[in-house]
Structure formats: C-alpha cells, structure tokens
Write a protein that holds these residues in place. Structure first.
Motif, PDB file in Angstrom:
ATOM      1  N   LYS A 159       2.116   1.565  58.179  1.00 27.32           N
ATOM      2  CA  LYS A 159       1.703   0.232  57.747  1.00 27.32           C
ATOM      3  C   LYS A 159       0.186   0.118  57.705  1.00 27.32           C
ATOM      4  CE  LYS A 159       1.974  -4.204  56.963  1.00 27.32           C
ATOM      5  NZ  LYS A 159       2.360  -4.720  55.626  1.00 27.32           N
ATOM      6  N   LEU A 160      -0.499   0.640  58.723  1.00 26.23           N
ATOM      7  CA  LEU A 160      -1.962   0.590  58.736  1.00 26.23           C
ATOM      8  C   LEU A 160      -2.549   1.370  57.574  1.00 26.23           C
ATOM      9  CD1 LEU A 160      -2.734   1.033  62.556  1.00 26.23           C
ATOM     10  CD2 LEU A 160      -2.712  -1.087  61.216  1.00 26.23           C
ATOM     11  N   LEU A 161      -1.980   2.554  57.305  1.00 23.69           N
ATOM     12  CA  LEU A 161      -2.467   3.370  56.197  1.00 23.69           C
ATOM     13  C   LEU A 161      -2.236   2.687  54.858  1.00 23.69           C
ATOM     14  CD1 LEU A 161      -3.656   6.054  55.200  1.00 23.69           C
ATOM     15  CD2 LEU A 161      -1.330   6.999  55.225  1.00 23.69           C
ATOM     16  N   THR A 162      -1.078   2.063  54.717  1.00 21.26           N
ATOM     17  CA  THR A 162      -0.758   1.357  53.481  1.00 21.26           C
ATOM     18  C   THR A 162      -1.730   0.217  53.232  1.00 21.26           C
ATOM     19  OG1 THR A 162       1.586   1.900  53.706  1.00 21.26           O
ATOM     20  CG2 THR A 162       1.028   0.055  52.282  1.00 21.26           C
ATOM     21  N   ASP A 163      -2.016  -0.552  54.269  1.00 21.22           N
ATOM     22  CA  ASP A 163      -2.944  -1.673  54.122  1.00 21.22           C
ATOM     23  C   ASP A 163      -4.331  -1.185  53.702  1.00 21.22           C
ATOM     24  OD1 ASP A 163      -0.960  -3.420  54.833  1.00 21.22           O
ATOM     25  OD2 ASP A 163      -1.583  -3.595  56.928  1.00 21.22           O
TER      26      ASP A 163
END
Length: 239
Positions: free
Chosen positions: A81-85
């Motif tokens: 999720k952090l990478l996607t954001d």
C-alpha cells in the motif's frame, strides 16, 4: 501437478480475460461498479470463512507459526500500500492508468495466484474453491481499471497479462508448496488470509464507497448476497 489442477487454475485466468473484454464493451457507472465490488467482497469473505480458515485449522500448524505468518502477510500488504501510494502520481504513457495502480493490480493478482496454488498444495477442495472465489474478484478488476481511465480494447491486453500472471503464480505456488510440511502450508494459508482480508477491507470496499453518489442499503444486501451465493455452492456440493 495434474491436468485437472491446471484446468482449474486456468479458470481465474480465463475470467480475468473475460473481464477485460466486458470492460472494453461496457463502461459501468459508479453505482453498478459499487454493487459489483460489494458482491465480490462478499464472495471473498465467504472463501475466507468457509474454506480458508477451516483448512488452516486442519493443517494443525503450531499457533506461533500461524500468528507470525498472518502478521507477515499484513506487513507485506501494508508495504504494498505504501509503495502504491508513492507511485500513484506517475501516469502510464500508453494505458493512461496510474503506474501505482497497475503495479498494485499485478502484485495483487500474483498474490491471488499464489494463494490458489497454496490451496491446491493443501489438498482437498481448498484449491478449487479459492480458484472459483477469486475469479469473481478478477472479473471485477477489468471494470475497475477502465473506471480509472477508459482504454478501449487495450484493456483486453492488460487483462490477458493479468490472466497469465495469476496462472503462473498459481502453478508456482503449487510446485513450491507441494509436499511441504503442515507448518509451512499452514503458514502460507495464514498469510493468504491476511492478504484476502486486506483485499476486501482496503481495496474492494474502499473503492466501492468512493464517488459522488451516496451508498444505499442495497449495497449491503449485495455484499451478503455474494457471501450467501458462495456458501450455497459449498453447501450444495457437500450435500
């Protein structure tokens, strides 16, 4: 790996391609997408409750292994999720879809495929049940991608690639976990449960509630309908 297992693994891949074709022909509004997402969320929740959690219990893996594996699955999905954001602001030049979204979709599909493979490695009906249950999610993915940016028939190519990824990941999961100990398979299934819970709570339902139109109680009924539909198939099969 038997031919039957390979054919069952091909179901999600075929559904992913079918979802891309449907998305190329039909661009649904927010209300229709929301109902589809609620139904898919209900199906995935049923797959977790009806098949995945009981199979984890049947593996009789040590409790600390299961807890640690579940926590590891949570951390992996949180990191994704952090990478996607971080990547979300970089648009794709050809597809018009955000790079972060595309990365998240392909990683999610690879995880789904590995979950299916782990189910086949566990034996019984876990693999086929997960293959059918996650196919509903893959059908939704094509519609979700076109909702971000309509891509016409280009989305069919993206969906075909998703199908290849889920099939390859499922085969890899079955080969890697085939013959593994109960602790390893139980741990893999516990991590899979965490990934699926993340899929429902942080993707399907979050996306379903975004938009200008307010949600109606019908959406909740559709979620329960998805759960009941999956459970009913299970009950009929066991009868």
């Amino acid at each position: 790996m038997t031919l039957r297992e390979l054919l069952l693994m091909a179901i999600p891949a075929s559904v992913a391609l079918g979802g891309g074709v449907l998305a190329a022909l039909w661009h649904p509004g927010h209300r229709a997408r929301s109902l589809i997402q609620h139904f898919a969320a209900g199906v995935v929740l049923a797959a977790i409750a009806v098949e995945l959690l009981p199979e984890i219990e049947r593996e009789h893996a040590p409790g600390p292994v299961l807890a640690a594996s579940f926590a590891a699955g949570c951390l992996v999905m949180f990191g994704l999720k952090l990478l996607t954001d971080r990547l979300e602001s970089h648009p794709g030049a050809r597809t018009g879809i955000a790079t972060g979204l595309m990365l998240a979709v392909f990683v999610d599909v690879a995880i789904d495929g590995f979950i299916i493979g782990a189910g086949f490695a566990a034996g019984g009906e876990t693999g086929p049940v997960l293959a059918v249950g996650l196919s509903v999610e893959l059908l939704f993915l094509g519609l979700a991608l076109t909702s971000e940016s309509p891509g016409g028939w280009r989305i069919v190519g993206v969906s075909a690639a998703l199908g290849v990824v889920v099939l390859a990941a499922a085969a890899a999961g079955k080969l890697l976990l085939g013959g593994a100990s109960h602790a390893v398979i139980g741990g893999a299934l516990a991590s899979s449960a965490a990934a699926l819970i993340y899929l429902v709570t942080e993707e399907l339902l979050v996306e379903a509630h975004q938009g200008q139109e307010p949600e109606t109680p019908v959406s909740t009924l559709v979620l329960f309908a998805g759960f009941l539909a999956f459970w009913s198939v299970q009950l009929v099969g066991r009868g």
